[in-house]
Motif scaffolding. Structure first.
Motif, mmCIF file in Angstrom:
data_model
loop_
_atom_site.group_PDB
_atom_site.id
_atom_site.type_symbol
_atom_site.label_atom_id
_atom_site.label_comp_id
_atom_site.label_asym_id
_atom_site.label_seq_id
_atom_site.Cartn_x
_atom_site.Cartn_y
_atom_site.Cartn_z
ATOM 1 N N TRP A 48 0.838 -1.187 0.000
ATOM 2 C CA TRP A 48 0.000 0.000 0.000
ATOM 3 C C TRP A 48 0.880 1.246 0.000
ATOM 4 N N THR A 49 0.299 2.333 -0.485
ATOM 5 C CA THR A 49 0.939 3.641 -0.414
ATOM 6 C C THR A 49 -0.064 4.617 0.178
ATOM 7 N N SER A 50 0.442 5.634 0.844
ATOM 8 C CA SER A 50 -0.427 6.618 1.469
ATOM 9 C C SER A 50 0.179 8.001 1.290
ATOM 10 N N VAL A 51 -0.548 8.864 0.588
ATOM 11 C CA VAL A 51 -0.103 10.241 0.426
ATOM 12 C C VAL A 51 -0.755 11.052 1.537
ATOM 13 N N ARG A 52 0.064 11.598 2.414
ATOM 14 C CA ARG A 52 -0.395 12.316 3.599
ATOM 15 C C ARG A 52 -0.653 13.773 3.218
ATOM 16 N N MET A 53 -1.906 14.096 2.994
ATOM 17 C CA MET A 53 -2.291 15.433 2.549
ATOM 18 C C MET A 53 -2.292 16.443 3.701
ATOM 19 N N LEU A 54 -2.702 16.000 4.890
ATOM 20 C CA LEU A 54 -2.662 16.807 6.117
ATOM 21 C C LEU A 54 -2.046 15.969 7.221
ATOM 22 N N LEU A 55 -1.190 16.585 8.031
ATOM 23 C CA LEU A 55 -0.551 15.903 9.139
ATOM 24 C C LEU A 55 -0.762 16.690 10.434
ATOM 25 N N ALA A 56 -0.334 16.129 11.531
ATOM 26 C CA ALA A 56 -0.471 16.784 12.836
ATOM 27 C C ALA A 56 0.113 18.190 12.808
ATOM 28 N N SER A 57 1.214 18.363 12.116
ATOM 29 C CA SER A 57 1.883 19.670 12.064
ATOM 30 C C SER A 57 1.036 20.751 11.389
ATOM 31 N N ASP A 58 -0.015 20.362 10.684
ATOM 32 C CA ASP A 58 -0.907 21.339 10.049
ATOM 33 C C ASP A 58 -1.919 21.925 11.027
ATOM 34 N N GLY A 59 -2.025 21.332 12.224
ATOM 35 C CA GLY A 59 -2.852 21.903 13.273
ATOM 36 C C GLY A 59 -4.353 21.811 13.070
ATOM 37 N N MET A 60 -4.818 20.861 12.305
ATOM 38 C CA MET A 60 -6.248 20.725 12.030
ATOM 39 C C MET A 60 -6.970 19.797 13.018
ATOM 40 N N GLY A 61 -6.236 19.075 13.828
ATOM 41 C CA GLY A 61 -6.858 18.162 14.778
ATOM 42 C C GLY A 61 -7.119 16.779 14.201
ATOM 43 N N PHE A 62 -6.828 16.573 12.938
ATOM 44 C CA PHE A 62 -6.940 15.277 12.275
ATOM 45 C C PHE A 62 -5.931 15.261 11.141
ATOM 46 N N SER A 63 -5.620 14.068 10.650
ATOM 47 C CA SER A 63 -4.803 13.961 9.440
ATOM 48 C C SER A 63 -5.666 13.373 8.336
ATOM 49 N N PHE A 64 -5.289 13.676 7.101
ATOM 50 C CA PHE A 64 -6.059 13.255 5.927
ATOM 51 C C PHE A 64 -5.093 12.654 4.926
#
Length: 127
Positions: free
Chosen positions: A21-37
């Motif tokens: 599998w591969t996973s492109v991390r569009m949002l991470l903890a460092s983005d400060g959104m409270g979730f990752s996408f």
């Protein structure tokens, strides 16, 4: 406002690869959104056992087909475009990709991008 193009993230440190599998991390903890996408692609014919004991995850199928089995109940559900599942009880499960599966995934707490699956299929708890 955060705007990202998945094509710009491929082949960077946000493009994570593991067993089939591969996973492109569009949002991470460092983005400060409270979730990752993430946009995760599972290889056709692959089977994965996951158990996110320290995270909640919701997943929406964008394309492909497969199934998810709840290992606590033995219940299996078909996965196809338009189907969403949420691991609201930190459910240990098996995800099977009959065809290549493209999934949109949200994690809470958000992942940092450096996680790797442990032997039990989980990620270590966030600090």
């Amino acid at each position: 406002m955060i705007v990202r193009d998945i094509n710009d993230l491929k082949n960077t440190d946000k493009d994570v690869h593991d067993a089939r599998w591969t996973s492109v991390r569009m949002l991470l903890a460092s983005d400060g959104m409270g979730f990752s996408f993430h946009i995760t692609t599972l290889e056709a014919g692959s089977e994965h056992t996951f158990h996110y004991k320290n995270h909640f995850e919701s997943v929406y199928c964008v394309s492909g087909s497969g199934s998810i089995t709840d290992l606590a109940t033995g219940e299996t559900h078909a996965i196809r475009p338009g189907v969403m599942y949420a691991l609201d009880q930190h459910d240990k499960h098996i995800l099977r990709a009959e065809e290549e599966l493209v999934m949109a995934c949200c994690f809470n707490p958000p992942v940092t991008g450096n996680e790797v699956h442990q032997a039990d299929g989980s990620y270590v708890a966030a600090d």
